[in-house]
Scaffold this motif. Structure first.
Motif, mmCIF file in Angstrom:
data_model
loop_
_atom_site.group_PDB
_atom_site.id
_atom_site.type_symbol
_atom_site.label_atom_id
_atom_site.label_comp_id
_atom_site.label_asym_id
_atom_site.label_seq_id
_atom_site.Cartn_x
_atom_site.Cartn_y
_atom_site.Cartn_z
ATOM 1 N N GLY A 20 -13.005 51.092 53.728
ATOM 2 C CA GLY A 20 -14.301 50.632 53.288
ATOM 3 C C GLY A 20 -14.375 49.184 52.872
ATOM 4 N N PHE A 21 -13.418 48.364 53.307
ATOM 5 C CA PHE A 21 -13.429 46.952 52.942
ATOM 6 C C PHE A 21 -13.912 46.110 54.118
ATOM 7 C CE2 PHE A 21 -9.959 48.656 50.205
ATOM 8 C CZ PHE A 21 -10.593 48.449 48.983
ATOM 9 N N GLU A 22 -14.714 45.094 53.791
ATOM 10 C CA GLU A 22 -15.196 44.205 54.845
ATOM 11 C C GLU A 22 -14.083 43.279 55.315
ATOM 12 O OE1 GLU A 22 -16.446 43.969 51.723
ATOM 13 O OE2 GLU A 22 -18.438 44.899 51.760
ATOM 14 N N GLY A 23 -14.047 43.049 56.613
ATOM 15 C CA GLY A 23 -13.079 42.128 57.180
ATOM 16 C C GLY A 23 -13.729 40.817 57.578
ATOM 17 N N VAL A 24 -12.949 39.989 58.225
ATOM 18 C CA VAL A 24 -13.438 38.673 58.655
ATOM 19 C C VAL A 24 -14.627 38.822 59.595
ATOM 20 C CG1 VAL A 24 -12.825 36.577 59.923
ATOM 21 C CG2 VAL A 24 -11.175 37.598 58.345
ATOM 22 N N GLU A 25 -14.544 39.766 60.522
ATOM 23 C CA GLU A 25 -15.636 39.956 61.475
ATOM 24 C C GLU A 25 -16.911 40.409 60.775
ATOM 25 O OE1 GLU A 25 -16.735 42.443 65.571
ATOM 26 O OE2 GLU A 25 -14.855 42.825 64.509
ATOM 27 N N ASP A 26 -16.770 41.309 59.783
ATOM 28 C CA ASP A 26 -17.940 41.786 59.056
ATOM 29 C C ASP A 26 -18.635 40.638 58.331
ATOM 30 O OD1 ASP A 26 -17.643 44.674 59.574
ATOM 31 O OD2 ASP A 26 -15.815 44.442 58.396
ATOM 32 N N ARG A 27 -17.847 39.773 57.702
ATOM 33 C CA ARG A 27 -18.431 38.634 56.995
ATOM 34 C C ARG A 27 -19.099 37.671 57.985
ATOM 35 N NH1 ARG A 27 -17.422 38.221 51.731
ATOM 36 N NH2 ARG A 27 -18.042 36.028 51.745
ATOM 37 N N ALA A 28 -18.493 37.502 59.143
ATOM 38 C CA ALA A 28 -19.083 36.616 60.149
ATOM 39 C C ALA A 28 -20.422 37.163 60.626
ATOM 40 C CB ALA A 28 -18.126 36.447 61.322
ATOM 41 N N ILE A 29 -20.520 38.481 60.798
ATOM 42 C CA ILE A 29 -21.770 39.103 61.240
ATOM 43 C C ILE A 29 -22.827 38.977 60.150
ATOM 44 C CG2 ILE A 29 -22.852 41.318 61.806
ATOM 45 C CD1 ILE A 29 -20.196 42.043 63.234
ATOM 46 N N ALA A 30 -22.435 39.177 58.895
ATOM 47 C CA ALA A 30 -23.372 39.043 57.778
ATOM 48 C C ALA A 30 -23.889 37.613 57.666
ATOM 49 C CB ALA A 30 -22.714 39.475 56.477
#
Length: 267
Positions: free
Chosen positions: A111-121
């Motif tokens: 359930g932790f955000e990764g680099v890709e998740d932050r980039a999408i956000a």
């Protein structure tokens, strides 16, 4: 072409009284479908049924051909994103944290955000003009800014369908126009399919490809704005006398209340 989202003979009630009565619709890819109707006509309930949080007593809702009630909430959220009227948060979150909430359906077991998740956000915030607000507390923002952040959160889900629950309800005219232009641009650029619940007949006429008009939980009309927004139909559904003519810029139907028929403008 197959519909992305369908309701098939949906009936729903909270207690004894039916709130939705045999409602059917098909949402086609790339379409903006407006859901209209007076207070207590079933608009918000229909939106809850379409997103699968309310289970119809009869009938089915199909998401890409599958019964939505047989799908996990995480799986549904990968295809459907909801933009509410407003977002009540008990604790403070930054704009970036709210945008990252949209990544929840895509996170792994930890359930932790990764680099890709932050980039999408971050990309979602940029597309909605909110990137400069990333470190601000969302509770400190104006109504228009908050709605843009909620759109960014929904966009970060990378859905195929946006469900909008009167997103302009609490906004002034300028912020309404800005939000509508944002959503029209995202619809065009991101190829989103949209369900837009609204009380504003003129706004729905301008924005939507088709309109579904509810009264007492039943579908009274379904078709293009020109087919649905007629003086006769508006009188039958809303009990209001109006004049319907053509907007000179868009060509869409334009509704003007006949105030004298409401007892105003008389000596």
């Amino acid at each position: 072409m197959e519909p992305l989202l369908s309701a098939r003979g949906v009936w729903f009630r909270y207690r004894q009284e039916w709130v939705l009565k045999d409602v059917s619709l098909d949402l086609m890819p790339g379409e903006i479908l407006g859901i209209l109707g007076p207070n207590a006509s079933g608009k918000t309930t229909l939106l809850g049924v379409l997103q699968g949080i309310l289970r119809p007593e009869r009938g089915r809702v199909l998401l890409q051909g599958q019964d939505i009630q047989g799908m996990s909430r995480r799986r549904v959220a990968k295809s459907l994103a909801v933009v509410p009227q407003e977002m009540a948060l008990v604790q403070s979150f930054t704009v970036m944290e709210v945008a990252l909430m949209g990544r929840h359906p895509h996170l792994g077991m930890m359930g932790f955000e990764g680099v890709e998740d932050r980039a999408i956000a971050i990309a979602s915030l940029e597309k909605t003009g909110c990137a400069h607000l990333a470190e601000r507390d969302i509770n400190e923002l104006s109504g228009g800014e908050r709605q843009r952040v909620l759109v960014a959160r929904a966009l970060a889900q990378q859905p195929r369908v946006f469900l909008l629950d009167e997103p302009t309800a609490y906004l002034d005219l300028r912020h309404q126009m800005e939000l509508v232009e944002l959503l029209r641009r995202l619809h065009r650029e991101e190829r989103l399919t949209v369900v837009w619940v609204s009380h504003d007949l003129n706004l729905a006429s301008l924005v939507c490809h088709r309109l579904l008009l509810l009264k007492g939980g039943k579908v009274q009309a379904l078709g293009s704005p020109q087919e649905v927004l007629t003086e006769k139909t508006i009188w039958e559904v809303y009990g209001a006398r109006v004049i319907v003519d053509m907007d000179p810029l868009s060509g869409a139907p334009r509704i003007t209340p006949r105030l004298a028929d409401l007892g105003r403008g008389k000596e």
